[in-house]
Design a protein around this motif. Structure first.
Motif: not given
Lengths: 201, 201
Positions: A95-99, A101-109
């Protein structure tokens, strides 16, 4: 789109708030906290900076709003539930990993927010508390997996801290080098990490 | 101290450059890239912002200087050399962790730079290259440890990527929560990670 001042009804107000949130999110996802200004949000929204000062009288208010938004979206994101014990521990880490695009945006932020958070004593304390709470939740899952005999005995908080370190660092690597760390490789690296944990130690 | 304009000799110039570098470093260590302004550096240096514009005509020039400084100080920092093979791999990982106040400052500045780096395509590519080079160096040490029979066989690049993720994430945790991650605990977590790598897999 919003050049005529303040909203007139509660419905308008809610709709605008959602649009403002989305504009703040888009600016953060594309350019990070460094570039989060009223002007950038206004441009994203197609509104005047004047309108935005109704929402954010100061730069600090905008930053605080953005941090709250990040927290809310993180808390309310969909979570995996593929099983109990070790499967639940793995779910929490995935759930934490940027797997996606939505999770990548969130992690990038999130990564982008670390500079601001480390520069502010209150915020830094707040982040330390958030990460400690994250470790506590992981610790519960490690302990459950140990009870089921899926992980060897040992201090579950220690295992949780190690796993949190591993996924946070993997997030950073994947954000900088998505070509070298596509989703499949992230999952392989995590599964390799978990496989080593399951061996007696 | 520097209110009288430009330096007059090469020696003066070199001395000033060192002082400017130190002032930039102190601002970054205390408050990060978010707070890196000519005004903040001038205050740290006891100089006028006017003097600093001789060095940094634009905000971007200041940021680039700071990033170069970070790179130089990282490259030239002292390194551990306690042995070959697995010991050399462990040394390289220990060299990354914030185990001393100097290493904590440097790491805090690295983490702070991620926001700026992710927001800029060129810089992001540059960072991806730096981290890939770091993984390559770790991969060589993993391969050497495998040749010595200290690590089980397997793709050394995969092991290096996992280890880099682990230490980067540990850096982030330790920066936010130094009380929960004092140097001794960081080393314990790393040694636990390495102990799991040495087991056949």
């Amino acid at each position: 789109m919003y050049r005529d001042g303040m909203p007139r009804s509660k419905g308008d107000h809610e709709a605008r708030r959602r649009d403002v949130s989305e504009a703040v999110w888009q600016v953060l996802a594309a350019r990070g906290f460094t570039s989060l200004t009223l002007r950038a949000v206004a441009a994203e929204l197609g509104a005047t900076t004047g309108l935005l000062t109704h929402y954010f009288p100061t730069k600090r208010a905008l930053i605080e709003y953005a941090l709250d938004l990040l927290e809310q979206r993180t808390v309310s994101r969909p979570r995996r539930h593929s099983g109990e014990g070790l499967a639940a521990f793995r779910d929490a880490l995935l759930d934490i990993l940027p797997l996606t695009p939505v999770a990548a945006d969130s992690n990038r932020i999130w990564v982008s927010s670390w500079d601001a958070a480390l520069s502010d004593a209150d915020l830094s304390t707040d982040y330390a508390r958030k990460y400690a709470a994250g470790r506590d939740r992981l610790t519960e899952r490690v302990a459950a997996a140990q009870e089921l005999g899926e992980l060897p005995s040992g201090n579950p908080a220690h295992v949780a801290a190690g796993a949190q370190a591993f996924v946070l660092g993997l997030v950073v690597q994947a954000l900088f080098d998505p070509a070298a760390f596509p989703p499949q490789r992230q999952v392989e690296l995590l599964d390799d990490y978990l496989a080593r944990l399951t061996a007696p130690h």
